[in-house]
Scaffold this motif. Structure first.
Motif, PDB file in Angstrom:
ATOM      1  N   ILE A  23      43.894  33.680  33.875  1.00 37.89           N
ATOM      2  CA  ILE A  23      45.091  34.451  34.239  1.00 37.89           C
ATOM      3  C   ILE A  23      46.386  33.673  34.128  1.00 37.89           C
ATOM      4  CG2 ILE A  23      43.773  35.905  35.808  1.00 37.89           C
ATOM      5  CD1 ILE A  23      45.194  34.445  38.111  1.00 37.89           C
ATOM      6  N   SER A  24      46.299  32.323  34.168  1.00 34.60           N
ATOM      7  CA  SER A  24      47.567  31.598  34.186  1.00 34.60           C
ATOM      8  C   SER A  24      47.554  30.265  33.472  1.00 34.60           C
ATOM      9  CB  SER A  24      48.002  31.357  35.637  1.00 34.60           C
ATOM     10  OG  SER A  24      47.043  30.586  36.322  1.00 34.60           O
ATOM     11  N   ALA A  25      46.513  29.944  32.757  1.00 39.22           N
ATOM     12  CA  ALA A  25      46.428  28.703  31.972  1.00 39.22           C
ATOM     13  C   ALA A  25      46.882  27.496  32.787  1.00 39.22           C
ATOM     14  CB  ALA A  25      47.234  28.841  30.685  1.00 39.22           C
ATOM     15  N   SER A  26      48.014  26.870  32.423  1.00 39.51           N
ATOM     16  CA  SER A  26      48.426  25.622  33.056  1.00 39.51           C
ATOM     17  C   SER A  26      49.468  25.810  34.147  1.00 39.51           C
ATOM     18  CB  SER A  26      48.969  24.657  31.999  1.00 39.51           C
ATOM     19  OG  SER A  26      50.088  25.230  31.359  1.00 39.51           O
ATOM     20  N   MET A  27      49.536  27.021  34.723  1.00 39.08           N
ATOM     21  CA  MET A  27      50.569  27.281  35.716  1.00 39.08           C
ATOM     22  C   MET A  27      50.445  26.355  36.918  1.00 39.08           C
ATOM     23  SD  MET A  27      51.434  30.714  37.835  1.00 39.08           S
ATOM     24  CE  MET A  27      50.773  30.203  39.409  1.00 39.08           C
ATOM     25  N   SER A  28      49.237  26.171  37.448  1.00 42.13           N
ATOM     26  CA  SER A  28      48.995  25.307  38.595  1.00 42.13           C
ATOM     27  C   SER A  28      48.088  24.154  38.190  1.00 42.13           C
ATOM     28  CB  SER A  28      48.331  26.094  39.727  1.00 42.13           C
ATOM     29  OG  SER A  28      49.140  27.144  40.164  1.00 42.13           O
ATOM     30  N   LYS A  29      48.319  23.008  38.793  1.00 41.97           N
ATOM     31  CA  LYS A  29      47.424  21.879  38.604  1.00 41.97           C
ATOM     32  C   LYS A  29      46.163  22.108  39.438  1.00 41.97           C
ATOM     33  CE  LYS A  29      50.268  19.361  36.092  1.00 41.97           C
ATOM     34  NZ  LYS A  29      49.986  18.976  34.698  1.00 41.97           N
ATOM     35  N   ILE A  30      45.040  21.596  38.960  1.00 40.41           N
ATOM     36  CA  ILE A  30      43.779  21.731  39.683  1.00 40.41           C
ATOM     37  C   ILE A  30      43.170  20.352  39.914  1.00 40.41           C
ATOM     38  CG2 ILE A  30      41.446  22.682  39.667  1.00 40.41           C
ATOM     39  CD1 ILE A  30      42.463  24.907  37.847  1.00 40.41           C
ATOM     40  N   MET A  31      42.814  20.087  41.171  1.00 40.21           N
ATOM     41  CA  MET A  31      42.125  18.844  41.522  1.00 40.21           C
ATOM     42  C   MET A  31      40.755  19.214  42.086  1.00 40.21           C
ATOM     43  SD  MET A  31      43.074  16.056  44.487  1.00 40.21           S
ATOM     44  CE  MET A  31      44.462  15.322  43.617  1.00 40.21           C
ATOM     45  N   VAL A  32      39.728  18.546  41.605  1.00 37.00           N
ATOM     46  CA  VAL A  32      38.377  18.754  42.126  1.00 37.00           C
ATOM     47  C   VAL A  32      38.104  17.696  43.184  1.00 37.00           C
ATOM     48  CG1 VAL A  32      35.917  18.697  41.586  1.00 37.00           C
ATOM     49  CG2 VAL A  32      37.508  19.821  40.017  1.00 37.00           C
ATOM     50  N   PRO A  77      48.673  38.261  31.690  1.00 36.55           N
ATOM     51  CA  PRO A  77      48.295  37.433  30.534  1.00 36.55           C
ATOM     52  C   PRO A  77      49.195  37.613  29.317  1.00 36.55           C
ATOM     53  CG  PRO A  77      46.708  39.207  30.859  1.00 36.55           C
ATOM     54  CD  PRO A  77      47.588  39.188  32.070  1.00 36.55           C
ATOM     55  N   VAL A  78      49.677  38.837  29.099  1.00 36.90           N
ATOM     56  CA  VAL A  78      50.555  39.099  27.950  1.00 36.90           C
ATOM     57  C   VAL A  78      51.860  38.322  28.086  1.00 36.90           C
ATOM     58  CG1 VAL A  78      51.914  40.847  26.754  1.00 36.90           C
ATOM     59  CG2 VAL A  78      49.574  41.360  27.450  1.00 36.90           C
ATOM     60  N   PHE A  79      52.498  38.436  29.248  1.00 38.52           N
ATOM     61  CA  PHE A  79      53.776  37.753  29.463  1.00 38.52           C
ATOM     62  C   PHE A  79      53.594  36.247  29.592  1.00 38.52           C
ATOM     63  CE2 PHE A  79      57.126  41.015  31.013  1.00 38.52           C
ATOM     64  CZ  PHE A  79      56.867  41.786  29.893  1.00 38.52           C
ATOM     65  N   TYR A  80      52.503  35.834  30.231  1.00 35.72           N
ATOM     66  CA  TYR A  80      52.320  34.397  30.416  1.00 35.72           C
ATOM     67  C   TYR A  80      52.175  33.688  29.076  1.00 35.72           C
ATOM     68  CZ  TYR A  80      50.978  29.923  32.255  1.00 35.72           C
ATOM     69  OH  TYR A  80      50.965  28.583  32.539  1.00 35.72           O
ATOM     70  N   GLU A  81      51.495  34.310  28.142  1.00 34.81           N
ATOM     71  CA  GLU A  81      51.328  33.709  26.814  1.00 34.81           C
ATOM     72  C   GLU A  81      52.687  33.508  26.144  1.00 34.81           C
ATOM     73  OE1 GLU A  81      49.158  34.619  22.503  1.00 34.81           O
ATOM     74  OE2 GLU A  81      48.844  35.959  24.216  1.00 34.81           O
ATOM     75  N   ALA A 112      55.251  45.311  28.444  1.00 35.40           N
ATOM     76  CA  ALA A 112      53.900  45.388  29.000  1.00 35.40           C
ATOM     77  C   ALA A 112      53.936  46.260  30.243  1.00 35.40           C
ATOM     78  CB  ALA A 112      53.366  43.996  29.341  1.00 35.40           C
ATOM     79  N   TYR A 113      52.783  46.838  30.567  1.00 37.32           N
ATOM     80  CA  TYR A 113      52.684  47.680  31.753  1.00 37.32           C
ATOM     81  C   TYR A 113      51.368  47.413  32.450  1.00 37.32           C
ATOM     82  CZ  TYR A 113      52.349  51.801  34.752  1.00 37.32           C
ATOM     83  OH  TYR A 113      52.214  52.632  35.833  1.00 37.32           O
ATOM     84  N   ASP A 114      51.424  47.174  33.747  1.00 38.54           N
ATOM     85  CA  ASP A 114      50.229  46.964  34.553  1.00 38.54           C
ATOM     86  C   ASP A 114      50.005  48.235  35.371  1.00 38.54           C
ATOM     87  OD1 ASP A 114      48.406  46.257  36.647  1.00 38.54           O
ATOM     88  OD2 ASP A 114      48.817  44.140  36.211  1.00 38.54           O
ATOM     89  N   LYS A 115      49.006  49.005  34.977  1.00 40.63           N
ATOM     90  CA  LYS A 115      48.788  50.297  35.637  1.00 40.63           C
ATOM     91  C   LYS A 115      48.284  50.134  37.066  1.00 40.63           C
ATOM     92  CE  LYS A 115      44.133  50.914  33.703  1.00 40.63           C
ATOM     93  NZ  LYS A 115      43.275  51.795  32.876  1.00 40.63           N
TER      94      LYS A 115
END
Length: 263
Positions: free
Chosen positions: A214-223, A6-10, A59-62
């Motif tokens: 976790i990724s906001a608009s990274m992937s499109k979503i279809m219902v 989330p830190v890097f994606y922002e 950033a660090y992901d433990k």
């Protein structure tokens, strides 16, 4: 300790919106404390090595034991140059636990979010200690089929759509419930998620919420659902869906909408 994704994606999303380059360095690293992170920031500073100052984010992901540095405005060549310095520092302080992986948006990928997620996936594969690998997923250099994640508890629908889209040239991953869908999403970082709302364990709304987190608009979503109420349609779009299709559906129309969203 902050989670790397989330830190890097922002930051990456902001750079993408501004159409600016951004370098990323990921390193397999031994457990870092807050104190050691502060020391790394202080020692590495903000100099690119040629005397110029650059904006750096750490950033660090433990959980994944991944240390990351994001370099604003830096192309791949500059990112590689800086990675040499990072490698030497981590080795000198006996913090490096494996290889390093570097990339730069938009040189390495058309999507900064997908670049980040797929870099993290690639870091799961063991590499030579101290090796600096270059992430290569540029569609302009290598045409790759678009990827779709199908999340539906109806095995008949999953089987039909999986075969249909595979024959059209798509990479298809199938999940039978919301929790499985979330795990598969993190594994494959698909271009498009097609999900039902009626799902076991995690329903479609909860799945969309987690993806958005976790990724906001990274992937499109279809219902794709049998729910026809206006409130379900409105809620789906409010939670990040890009399209809403009700059952029964036309495969031809569905494919046309998939093409529109992915393109």
């Amino acid at each position: 300790m902050s989670n790397l994704v989330p830190v890097f994606y922002e930051h990456l999303s902001k750079m993408e919106e501004k159409q600016l380059a951004c370098g990323v360095i990921l390193a397999a690293c031994k457990t870092l404390t807050k104190e050691s992170m502060e020391l790394i920031k202080q020692d590495l500073g903000t100099s690119s090595g040629d005397g110029s100052e650059i904006a750096l984010h750490y950033a660090y992901d433990k959980n994944k034991q991944l240390f990351g540095i994001l370099l604003e405005g830096q192309k791949l060549s500059n990112t590689h140059f800086y990675a040499l310095r990072v490698k030497d520092y981590l080795q000198e302080h006996k913090l490096l636990a494996g290889s390093l992986l570097i990339a730069s948006f938009p040189e390495s990928s058309r999507s900064s979010g997908q670049m980040l997620m797929r870099m993290i996936q690639e870091m799961r594969e063991p590499g030579a200690h101290g090796e600096i690998k270059i992430y290569e997923q540029n569609p302009a250099q290598r045409e790759e089929p678009a990827s779709i994640l199908l999340v539906n508890h109806d095995e008949t629908v999953n089987e039909f759509l999986s075969i249909y889209f595979q024959r059209k040239g798509y990479l298809v991953t199938v999940a039978n419930d919301g929790m499985d869908g979330m795990e598969k999403y993190q594994e494959v970082a698909p271009d498009l998620v097609i999900t039902d709302l009626n799902l076991p364990i995690l329903n479609g709304y909860q799945l969309m919420e987690k993806i958005k987190h976790i990724s906001a608009s990274m992937s499109k979503i279809m219902v794709l659902t049998d729910k026809r109420l206006e409130e379900d349609v409105q809620k789906s779009f409010a939670m990040g869906a890009s399209d809403y299709i009700t059952k029964p559906f036309s495969p031809v129309e569905l494919e046309a909408r998939v093409k529109r969203l992915i393109s």
